[in-house]
Write an enzyme that holds these catalytic residues in place. Structure first.
Site, PDB file in Angstrom:
ATOM      1  N   GLN A  99       0.293  -1.178   0.231  1.00 55.78           N
ATOM      2  CA  GLN A  99       0.042   0.267  -0.086  1.00 55.78           C
ATOM      3  C   GLN A  99       0.935   1.216   0.362  1.00 55.78           C
ATOM      4  O   GLN A  99       0.412   2.003  -0.404  1.00 55.78           O
ATOM      5  CB  GLN A  99      -1.178  -0.579   1.544  1.00 55.78           C
ATOM      6  N   ASN A 100       2.325   1.059  -0.257  1.00 59.82           N
ATOM      7  CA  ASN A 100       3.131   2.182   0.284  1.00 59.82           C
ATOM      8  C   ASN A 100       3.186   2.632  -1.149  1.00 59.82           C
ATOM      9  O   ASN A 100       3.404   2.040  -2.176  1.00 59.82           O
ATOM     10  CB  ASN A 100       4.345   1.314   1.389  1.00 59.82           C
TER      11      ASN A 100
ATOM     12  N   ASP B  76       6.389   4.586  -0.709  1.00 62.04           N
ATOM     13  CA  ASP B  76       7.903   5.126  -1.219  1.00 62.04           C
ATOM     14  C   ASP B  76       8.482   3.806  -1.829  1.00 62.04           C
ATOM     15  O   ASP B  76       9.633   4.741  -1.470  1.00 62.04           O
ATOM     16  CB  ASP B  76       8.298   4.940   0.001  1.00 62.04           C
TER      17      ASP B  76
ATOM     18  N   HIS C 195      -1.498   1.324  -4.458  1.00 62.26           N
ATOM     19  CA  HIS C 195      -1.570   2.812  -3.718  1.00 62.26           C
ATOM     20  C   HIS C 195      -1.005   3.796  -5.037  1.00 62.26           C
ATOM     21  O   HIS C 195      -0.675   4.934  -4.802  1.00 62.26           O
ATOM     22  CB  HIS C 195      -1.735   3.556  -2.776  1.00 62.26           C
TER      23      HIS C 195
ATOM     24  N   CYS D  45       0.462  13.100 -16.065  1.00 62.37           N
ATOM     25  CA  CYS D  45      -0.522  14.651 -16.408  1.00 62.37           C
ATOM     26  C   CYS D  45      -1.561  14.565 -16.663  1.00 62.37           C
ATOM     27  O   CYS D  45      -2.631  13.529 -17.229  1.00 62.37           O
ATOM     28  CB  CYS D  45       0.235  15.049 -18.311  1.00 62.37           C
TER      29      CYS D  45
ATOM     30  N   CYS E 179      -3.031  14.960 -20.314  1.00 61.49           N
ATOM     31  CA  CYS E 179      -2.937  14.277 -21.892  1.00 61.49           C
ATOM     32  C   CYS E 179      -2.050  12.996 -21.300  1.00 61.49           C
ATOM     33  O   CYS E 179      -2.229  12.010 -22.072  1.00 61.49           O
ATOM     34  CB  CYS E 179      -1.942  15.202 -22.696  1.00 61.49           C
TER      35      CYS E 179
ATOM     36  N   CYS F 171       3.334  20.047 -17.674  1.00 61.03           N
ATOM     37  CA  CYS F 171       3.547  18.561 -18.594  1.00 61.03           C
ATOM     38  C   CYS F 171       4.244  19.111 -20.231  1.00 61.03           C
ATOM     39  O   CYS F 171       3.885  20.668 -20.385  1.00 61.03           O
ATOM     40  CB  CYS F 171       2.079  18.372 -19.494  1.00 61.03           C
TER      41      CYS F 171
ATOM     42  N   THR G  30       0.444  -3.133   9.061  1.00 58.28           N
ATOM     43  CA  THR G  30      -1.134  -2.476   8.120  1.00 58.28           C
ATOM     44  C   THR G  30      -2.206  -2.315   9.191  1.00 58.28           C
ATOM     45  O   THR G  30      -2.428  -3.411   9.527  1.00 58.28           O
ATOM     46  CB  THR G  30      -1.906  -3.394   6.973  1.00 58.28           C
TER      47      THR G  30
ATOM     48  N   ASN H 276       2.909  -7.089  13.766  1.00 57.85           N
ATOM     49  CA  ASN H 276       3.058  -5.132  14.337  1.00 57.85           C
ATOM     50  C   ASN H 276       3.275  -4.913  15.443  1.00 57.85           C
ATOM     51  O   ASN H 276       2.935  -6.389  16.202  1.00 57.85           O
ATOM     52  CB  ASN H 276       1.215  -5.010  13.119  1.00 57.85           C
TER      53      ASN H 276
HETATM   54  N1  APR Z   1       6.896  -1.856  12.659  1.00 56.15           N
HETATM   55  C1  APR Z   1       5.556  -3.318  12.018  1.00 56.15           C
HETATM   56  N2  APR Z   1       4.244  -2.653  12.878  1.00 56.15           N
HETATM   57  C2  APR Z   1       4.025  -1.182  12.203  1.00 56.15           C
HETATM   58  C3  APR Z   1       5.787  -0.220  13.115  1.00 56.15           C
HETATM   59  C4  APR Z   1       6.542  -1.396  12.638  1.00 56.15           C
HETATM   60  N3  APR Z   1       8.197  -0.166  13.382  1.00 56.15           N
HETATM   61  N4  APR Z   1       4.991   0.836  13.069  1.00 56.15           N
HETATM   62  C5  APR Z   1       4.071   1.038  13.158  1.00 56.15           C
HETATM   63  N5  APR Z   1       3.721  -0.193  12.854  1.00 56.15           N
HETATM   64  C6  APR Z   1       1.470  -1.122  12.664  1.00 56.15           C
HETATM   65  C7  APR Z   1       1.144   0.482  13.120  1.00 56.15           C
HETATM   66  O1  APR Z   1       0.479  -0.312  14.670  1.00 56.15           O
HETATM   67  C8  APR Z   1       0.229   0.584  12.209  1.00 56.15           C
HETATM   68  O2  APR Z   1      -1.371  -0.451  12.364  1.00 56.15           O
HETATM   69  O3  APR Z   1       1.681   0.086  10.881  1.00 56.15           O
HETATM   70  C9  APR Z   1       0.298   0.445  10.942  1.00 56.15           C
HETATM   71  C10 APR Z   1       0.173   1.063   9.764  1.00 56.15           C
HETATM   72  O4  APR Z   1      -1.287   2.042   9.918  1.00 56.15           O
HETATM   73  P1  APR Z   1      -1.474   3.101   8.856  1.00 56.15           P
HETATM   74  O5  APR Z   1      -0.898   4.334   9.376  1.00 56.15           O
HETATM   75  O6  APR Z   1      -3.065   3.457   8.591  1.00 56.15           O
HETATM   76  O7  APR Z   1      -0.828   2.549   7.583  1.00 56.15           O
HETATM   77  P2  APR Z   1      -1.360   1.721   6.475  1.00 56.15           P
HETATM   78  O8  APR Z   1      -2.615   0.332   7.209  1.00 56.15           O
HETATM   79  O9  APR Z   1      -0.467   1.041   5.820  1.00 56.15           O
HETATM   80  O10 APR Z   1      -2.776   2.565   5.804  1.00 56.15           O
HETATM   81  C11 APR Z   1      -3.301   2.842   4.648  1.00 56.15           C
HETATM   82  O11 APR Z   1      -4.915   4.033   4.332  1.00 56.15           O
HETATM   83  O12 APR Z   1      -4.594   6.644   4.542  1.00 56.15           O
HETATM   84  C12 APR Z   1      -3.898   5.398   3.182  1.00 56.15           C
HETATM   85  O13 APR Z   1      -3.438   5.654   1.104  1.00 56.15           O
HETATM   86  C13 APR Z   1      -2.917   5.973   2.911  1.00 56.15           C
HETATM   87  O14 APR Z   1      -2.018   3.479   2.293  1.00 56.15           O
HETATM   88  C14 APR Z   1      -2.218   3.544   2.762  1.00 56.15           C
HETATM   89  C15 APR Z   1      -3.661   3.457   3.648  1.00 56.15           C
END
Ligand code: APR
Length: 247
Positions: free
Chosen positions: A102-103, A105, A120, A128, A131, A149, A190, A215
């Site tokens: 979902q990242n 980066d 994402h 652009c 176009c 563009c 996540t 997590n």
């Molecule tokens: N190691 C493992 N997990 C971690 C760490 C770590 N060092 N630090 C934080 N976390 C966990 C948090 O506990 C949380 O569950 O990572 C998760 C981050 O959650 P979000 O910030 O909601 O990120 P994500 O789930 O990727 O968001 C999904 O939401 O806003 C949109 O497009 C954006 O891609 C993003 C999507």
């Protein structure tokens, strides 16, 4: 307690036919990139409206000012951490088939992973709005906002999915296909708050995958689909799994 579960997880990965990883912002926190929610979460201090497509089209300058500040000023020199690196090594040793992230980066690719589906989008590319021409970010001078563009002078937007924008069809299709093929599915960092991305691990579970979740705290998956919950930082858990797989 984690050592028993780490050994179970490594054995599952070792014996698996088709392992897929699903990553969120948590895997990049230890690269210095803040998550979106929870402690130091981006949405605690930044209004998500700046990343809503309707707002971007109406006020591209204001949107770009915030986007440059929260993404481009920090991501360009962000480095992959040990968790990204272990996933890259796992791919090379065929312990993992693909990563669904979902990242935006680009850190999985910087760590050597080749089979990465970016649900994402990516900050590395601009597109652009008129176009559809695509540019690598290195072609844009973000001291002049909004970037335009070279071909039609239309306003360029980051090739990331804004709120109220659809997920890229290619990434969405292949991500669900990967989830259905997986017999082991590793969820890293996540919160599972954003659809349709959050449905992908559920799809893997429905198709018989064993779910390993890493997590620092429980997520919406932990007490529903997760089979092995490693309550650890991504780098700590992946370091131990890398050792157990002799990477
Ligand atoms: N190691 C493992 N997990 C971690 C760490 C770590 N060092 N630090 C934080 N976390 C966990 C948090 O506990 C949380 O569950 O990572 C998760 C981050 O959650 P979000 O910030 O909601 O990120 P994500 O789930 O990727 O968001 C999904 O939401 O806003 C949109 O497009 C954006 O891609 C993003 C999507």
């Amino acid at each position: 307690m984690n050592s028993v579960k780490l050994k179970q997880a490594a054995n599952l990965i070792r014996k698996a036919k088709y392992t897929v990883a699903f990553t969120g912002a948590g895997i990049s926190v230890e690269s210095g990139i803040p998550p979106f929610r929870g402690e130091n979460g981006l949405w605690n201090t930044t209004d998500p409206i700046f990343l809503e497509i309707g707002f971007f089209k109406k006020k591209p300058f204001q949107s770009w000012q915030k986007i440059k500040e929260i993404f481009y000023d920090s991501l360009s020199d962000a480095k992959p951490n040990l968790a990204h690196e272990v996933l890259g090594k796992m791919e090379k040793r065929s312990f993992i088939e693909s990563i669904i992230t979902q990242n935006i980066d680009h850190l999985h690719q910087k760590a050597g992973s080749q089979y990465v589906y970016e649900l994402h989008g990516t900050y590395k590319q601009l597109v652009c709005t008129e176009c559809g021409s695509e540019y690598d970010i290195s072609f844009a001078d973000l001291n002049y906002l909004p970037p335009t563009c070279y071909i039609c002078k239309g306003i360029l937007k980051p090739d990331i999915v804004f709120f109220n924008e659809p997920i890229p069809a290619f990434a969405k299709k292949h991500s669900f296909e990967e989830a259905e093929k997986a017999d082991v599915f590793i969820i890293i960092g996540t919160n599972a708050e954003v659809l349709p991305a959050a449905d992908i691990p559920v799809k893997a579970k429905e198709h018989g995958a064993t779910i390993i979740e890493i997590n620092i705290k429980p997520s919406h998956y932990t007490n529903t689909i997760t089979d092995i919950f490693l309550k650890m930082k991504a780098t700590e858990a992946m370091k131990e799994i890398g050792k157990l797989l002799y990477l």
